[in-house]
Write a protein that holds these residues in place. Structure first.
Motif, PDB file in Angstrom:
ATOM      1  N   GLU A  51       0.873  -1.135  -0.010  1.00 61.18           N
ATOM      2  CA  GLU A  51      -0.204  -0.054  -0.002  1.00 61.18           C
ATOM      3  C   GLU A  51       0.884   1.421  -0.090  1.00 61.18           C
ATOM      4  O   GLU A  51       0.398   2.230  -0.831  1.00 61.18           O
ATOM      5  CB  GLU A  51      -0.736   0.005   1.277  1.00 61.18           C
TER       6      GLU A  51
ATOM      7  N   LEU B 150       0.998   4.102  -3.046  1.00 57.29           N
ATOM      8  CA  LEU B 150       0.714   5.774  -2.785  1.00 57.29           C
ATOM      9  C   LEU B 150       2.177   6.483  -3.162  1.00 57.29           C
ATOM     10  O   LEU B 150       1.881   7.647  -4.009  1.00 57.29           O
ATOM     11  CB  LEU B 150       0.658   5.779  -1.359  1.00 57.29           C
ATOM     12  N   GLN B 151       3.215   5.971  -2.852  1.00 60.74           N
ATOM     13  CA  GLN B 151       4.613   6.711  -3.388  1.00 60.74           C
ATOM     14  C   GLN B 151       4.679   6.795  -4.981  1.00 60.74           C
ATOM     15  O   GLN B 151       4.963   7.800  -5.380  1.00 60.74           O
ATOM     16  CB  GLN B 151       5.625   6.186  -2.587  1.00 60.74           C
TER      17      GLN B 151
ATOM     18  N   ARG C 273       2.165   9.032  -6.373  1.00 58.78           N
ATOM     19  CA  ARG C 273       2.478  10.474  -6.202  1.00 58.78           C
ATOM     20  C   ARG C 273       3.546  11.213  -7.133  1.00 58.78           C
ATOM     21  O   ARG C 273       3.685  12.153  -7.398  1.00 58.78           O
ATOM     22  CB  ARG C 273       2.749  10.574  -4.635  1.00 58.78           C
TER      23      ARG C 273
ATOM     24  N   THR D 217      -2.112  11.773  -4.099  1.00 55.54           N
ATOM     25  CA  THR D 217      -2.357  10.730  -3.028  1.00 55.54           C
ATOM     26  C   THR D 217      -1.809  11.264  -1.799  1.00 55.54           C
ATOM     27  O   THR D 217      -1.083  12.269  -1.726  1.00 55.54           O
ATOM     28  CB  THR D 217      -1.661   9.384  -3.464  1.00 55.54           C
TER      29      THR D 217
ATOM     30  N   MET E 272       0.165   8.675   7.390  1.00 52.45           N
ATOM     31  CA  MET E 272       0.025   9.394   6.034  1.00 52.45           C
ATOM     32  C   MET E 272      -0.635  10.588   6.300  1.00 52.45           C
ATOM     33  O   MET E 272      -1.253  10.798   7.486  1.00 52.45           O
ATOM     34  CB  MET E 272      -0.573   8.705   4.959  1.00 52.45           C
TER      35      MET E 272
ATOM     36  N   HIS F 295      -6.605  -0.638  -8.053  1.00 50.93           N
ATOM     37  CA  HIS F 295      -6.989  -0.150  -6.760  1.00 50.93           C
ATOM     38  C   HIS F 295      -7.756  -1.201  -6.067  1.00 50.93           C
ATOM     39  O   HIS F 295      -7.334  -1.683  -4.734  1.00 50.93           O
ATOM     40  CB  HIS F 295      -7.971   1.000  -6.886  1.00 50.93           C
TER      41      HIS F 295
ATOM     42  N   ILE G 190      -7.370   7.495  -2.441  1.00 42.98           N
ATOM     43  CA  ILE G 190      -6.992   6.980  -1.079  1.00 42.98           C
ATOM     44  C   ILE G 190      -7.353   5.575  -1.029  1.00 42.98           C
ATOM     45  O   ILE G 190      -8.088   4.970  -1.898  1.00 42.98           O
ATOM     46  CB  ILE G 190      -7.841   7.890   0.030  1.00 42.98           C
TER      47      ILE G 190
END
Length: 219
Positions: free
Chosen positions: A55, A59-60, A63, A69, A84, A128, A148
């Motif tokens: 996860e 996210l990274q 971004r 995110t 986060m 996702h 998210i």
């Protein structure tokens, strides 16, 4: 995790989500994944750690690719925690409901933002796994779309997996937001124009829809 300042804001099947102070003048979201009592402890620890890392990496990667995110502050793998950014804004679900019926320009701009973000996500081979309007936030002030909750995400280059991702969003919108067929079509049109594999994914989506209709008809 010290919980005396943490406020539980969501509890799902996989994790608890807390809001708490983090550093000077800011808040964080802390996501805590559950232990699964039915699994062998060693296996559970390995699987949970893999999910937490997956996860955070998703996210990274998003971004870095320009998708908005939450910023990951810290990952505590032994305790199954991700710290986060707390995003100030409204979920897309609440945003649509509070403006129903939405004017054409607002609906088009929101749909285009969703379509572009999902196109980048799928071009990175990130699926996702739980696309709903509750898992998207309209950031306060900038109106940027924030994706998210990647707790069920996976890395996959399979067109089928990406088509199912879009199908899940379509079904969620139909059940939660009546009369948004045009908005979803705009999401698909933007996705198709923005994603390198958009044409193939949209073609596969038609197959997924047909299978879904058969399951509905025959139980």
């Amino acid at each position: 995790m010290e919980t005396h300042e943490a406020i539980l804001i969501k509890q799902g099947a996989e994790a608890r989500v807390y809001k708490m102070p983090f550093g000077e003048g800011r808040c964080a979201i802390v996501k805590e994944r559950f232990k699964k009592a039915y699994r062998h402890p060693v296996l559970d620890e390995k699987l949970t750690a893999r999910r937490v890392i997956q996860e955070a990496r998703c996210l990274q990667r998003l971004r870095r690719a320009g998708v908005d995110t939450p910023t990951v502050y810290m990952v505590d793998t032994p305790n199954s925690l991700i710290y986060m950014e707390y995003v100030d804004g409204s979920s897309v679900r609440d945003y649509i409901n509070s403006r129903a019926p939405m004017n054409d320009d607002d609906e088009r701009l929101l749909a285009q933002s969703i379509g572009k973000s999902l196109a980048v996500m799928h071009d990175l081979d990130i699926v996702h796994g739980d696309l709903t309007t509750s898992n998207m936030i309209v950031r306060e002030g900038s109106q940027s779309l924030v994706l998210i909750d990647f707790g069920l995400s996976m890395v996959s280059s399979m067109v089928e997996d990406k088509a199912v991702d879009l199908y899940v969003l379509e079904r969620a919108m139909i059940s939660t937001h009546p009369d948004t067929e045009g908005m979803f079509q705009c999401i698909l049109d933007t996705y198709g124009k923005s994603s390198k594999g958009g044409k193939a994914v949209r073609k596969k989506l038609e197959e997924v829809r047909r299978r879904g209709r058969k399951r509905t008809a025959f139980g």
